[in-house]
Write a protein that holds these residues in place. Structure first.
Motif, short mmCIF file in Angstrom:
data_model
loop_
_atom_site.label_atom_id
_atom_site.label_comp_id
_atom_site.label_asym_id
_atom_site.label_seq_id
_atom_site.Cartn_x
_atom_site.Cartn_y
_atom_site.Cartn_z
N THR A 8 -10.92 -1.59 -12.09
CA THR A 8 -9.78 -2.51 -12.01
C THR A 8 -9.28 -2.89 -13.40
O THR A 8 -8.08 -3.07 -13.60
CB THR A 8 -10.19 -3.77 -11.24
OG1 THR A 8 -11.41 -4.30 -11.78
CG2 THR A 8 -10.39 -3.46 -9.77
N VAL B 62 -12.69 2.91 1.30
CA VAL B 62 -12.66 3.40 2.68
C VAL B 62 -13.84 4.33 2.93
O VAL B 62 -14.50 4.26 3.99
CB VAL B 62 -11.33 4.12 2.96
CG1 VAL B 62 -11.37 4.82 4.31
CG2 VAL B 62 -10.18 3.12 2.93
N THR C 73 2.80 1.55 -3.30
CA THR C 73 1.93 2.03 -4.38
C THR C 73 1.73 3.53 -4.28
O THR C 73 1.69 4.23 -5.30
CB THR C 73 0.57 1.31 -4.31
OG1 THR C 73 0.76 -0.10 -4.40
CG2 THR C 73 -0.34 1.76 -5.44
N ALA D 246 -5.21 2.88 -8.35
CA ALA D 246 -5.35 1.95 -7.23
C ALA D 246 -5.63 2.71 -5.94
O ALA D 246 -6.45 2.29 -5.12
CB ALA D 246 -4.07 1.11 -7.09
N TRP D 247 -4.97 3.84 -5.74
CA TRP D 247 -5.19 4.61 -4.51
C TRP D 247 -6.55 5.31 -4.52
O TRP D 247 -7.21 5.43 -3.49
CB TRP D 247 -4.07 5.63 -4.32
CG TRP D 247 -3.13 5.17 -3.25
CD1 TRP D 247 -2.03 4.37 -3.41
CD2 TRP D 247 -3.24 5.43 -1.85
NE1 TRP D 247 -1.45 4.12 -2.19
CE2 TRP D 247 -2.15 4.76 -1.22
CE3 TRP D 247 -4.11 6.14 -1.08
CZ2 TRP D 247 -1.95 4.81 0.16
CZ3 TRP D 247 -3.91 6.19 0.31
CH2 TRP D 247 -2.84 5.53 0.90
N ILE E 287 -16.36 -4.19 -0.85
CA ILE E 287 -14.97 -4.32 -1.29
C ILE E 287 -14.87 -5.17 -2.55
O ILE E 287 -14.19 -4.81 -3.52
CB ILE E 287 -14.12 -4.91 -0.15
CG1 ILE E 287 -14.08 -3.96 1.04
CG2 ILE E 287 -12.70 -5.21 -0.63
CD1 ILE E 287 -13.39 -4.53 2.26
N PHE F 10 -8.91 2.65 -3.56
CA PHE F 10 -8.77 2.38 -2.12
C PHE F 10 -9.51 3.43 -1.30
O PHE F 10 -10.23 3.09 -0.34
CB PHE F 10 -7.28 2.36 -1.76
CG PHE F 10 -7.00 2.35 -0.29
CD1 PHE F 10 -7.25 1.22 0.48
CD2 PHE F 10 -6.51 3.48 0.34
CE1 PHE F 10 -7.00 1.23 1.85
CE2 PHE F 10 -6.26 3.50 1.70
CZ PHE F 10 -6.50 2.36 2.46
N GLN G 32 -14.10 -3.94 -6.63
CA GLN G 32 -12.87 -4.50 -7.21
C GLN G 32 -13.15 -5.58 -8.24
O GLN G 32 -12.25 -6.35 -8.58
CB GLN G 32 -11.99 -5.08 -6.10
CG GLN G 32 -11.42 -4.05 -5.16
CD GLN G 32 -10.54 -4.67 -4.08
OE1 GLN G 32 -10.64 -5.85 -3.78
NE2 GLN G 32 -9.68 -3.86 -3.49
N LEU H 256 0.82 -1.20 0.00
CA LEU H 256 0.00 0.00 0.00
C LEU H 256 0.86 1.26 0.00
O LEU H 256 0.63 2.19 -0.79
CB LEU H 256 -0.93 -0.02 1.22
CG LEU H 256 -1.97 1.09 1.31
CD1 LEU H 256 -3.00 0.96 0.21
CD2 LEU H 256 -2.65 1.05 2.68
#
Length: 314
Positions: free
Chosen positions: A265, A293, A48, A285-286, A237, A289, A241, A45
């Motif tokens: 993705t 969250v 990245t 990707a971030w 999640i 993420f 994804q 993480l």
């Protein structure tokens, strides 16, 4: 002359080791998880995040610092917003029906059925089927020219559906594949929670004159709140994804000619291994993420508010 207080106990080495064992053992037992998490979760993480701020060169395995430019490029790219729209659409079409079906099937399996072990294990079979096999099965169902559904519609004199040309139709097809694989998994989790509900609550509700539906709504669902929160978070999640099903929905794996079912993705994968732009891929990707969250925090806030409201009522 030094005197020894005979009332003070002198601990032997074995006693000291026993005390140290009682204090340190819990930390040693949980340490492997945190070590593995640091190696396989936290480090990737953070790495990245570092790559997302670089114009990364895979050959040199290094990059040039560009700050938040990769994030700005991604957010200004029209294809990203198309992928985000498709992801949320597939997520909504898969998660909501999936949870409703899982709760319903779990409630049916919670009753006294013949060969109940067989039925309970049977709902898990789709979960162990490989995604490639699922794609092959559903390709014969959702094919535009030779699919079972379109052939049936033609036999009935109706127009066929463009499963690979219409965005909503392709999202429904992919969501069906996702539901086929994951509904049984969530069903078993909810079934385990239902079996932990005290039977005295049902007996009291029956004495008060509540029927099966009323018992389910007033006893079962409130007792499943914590499990439902867990299932919703894991489904969120997994839904955001989603990759395997849309990737294998056609032979090209490009998300359709007009990106009808391109997901975030898949967009990330195309940036990283299609264009070898690992800086922008890491920024995607971030972003994903942070979206997950945010959804988790919103879900936590909603469930906490519901719990506090019911607590005040009680």
């Amino acid at each position: 002359m030094t005197t020894i207080d005979r009332d003070t106990p002198v601990l032997s080495l074995r006693s000291r080791l026993g005390r140290w064992d009682a204090k340190l053992s819990p930390y040693l037992y949980v340490a492997p998880f945190f070590v593995l998490f640091a190696l396989t979760g936290l480090f990737p993480l953070l790495y990245t995040a570092f790559v997302a701020t670089q114009d990364w060169d895979l050959i040199r395995n290094s990059g040039t610092f560009v700050g938040l430019q990769n994030f700005a490029d991604v957010l200004s790219h029209r294809q990203f917003w198309i992928a985000l729209r498709n992801t949320f659409s597939i997520f909504a079409l898969s998660t909501i029906p999936q949870l409703i079906a899982a709760v319903t099937i779990a409630a049916l399996l919670d009753r006294n059925l013949r060969a109940k072990t067989f039925w309970r294990m049977g709902v898990l079979l789709p979960y162990v089927v490989a995604p490639v096999a699922v794609a092959l099965i559903f390709s014969n169902l959702f094919g535009d020219d030779y699919g079972l559904i379109n052939n049936t519609l033609r036999d009935l004199g109706l127009n066929p559906i463009g499963w690979h040309t219409e965005p909503l139709a392709s999202h429904v097809a992919i969501a069906t594949m996702v539901n086929f694989r994951w509904t049984g998994y969530n069903t078993l989790i909810l079934l385990a929670a239902m079996q932990a509900v005290p039977r005295e609550l049902y007996e009291a509700a029956a004495i008060d004159g509540a029927g099966r539906l009323r018992q389910f709504l007033t006893v079962t669902i409130p007792q499943l709140r914590a499990t439902l929160v867990f299932v919703v978070i894991t489904a969120t999640i997994g839904g955001l994804q989603v990759f395997d099903e849309p990737r294998m929905f056609d032979s090209g794996g490009t998300g359709g000619p007009d990106q009808q079912w391109l997901t975030v993705t898949m967009y990330l994968y195309n940036l990283g291994w299609g264009q070898f732009d690992f800086g922008r891929a890491a920024s995607v990707a971030w972003i994903l993420f942070l979206l997950i969250v945010a959804f988790g925090l919103v879900n936590l806030a909603i469930t906490s508010r519901i719990a506090s409201t019911e607590g005040r009522r009680s």
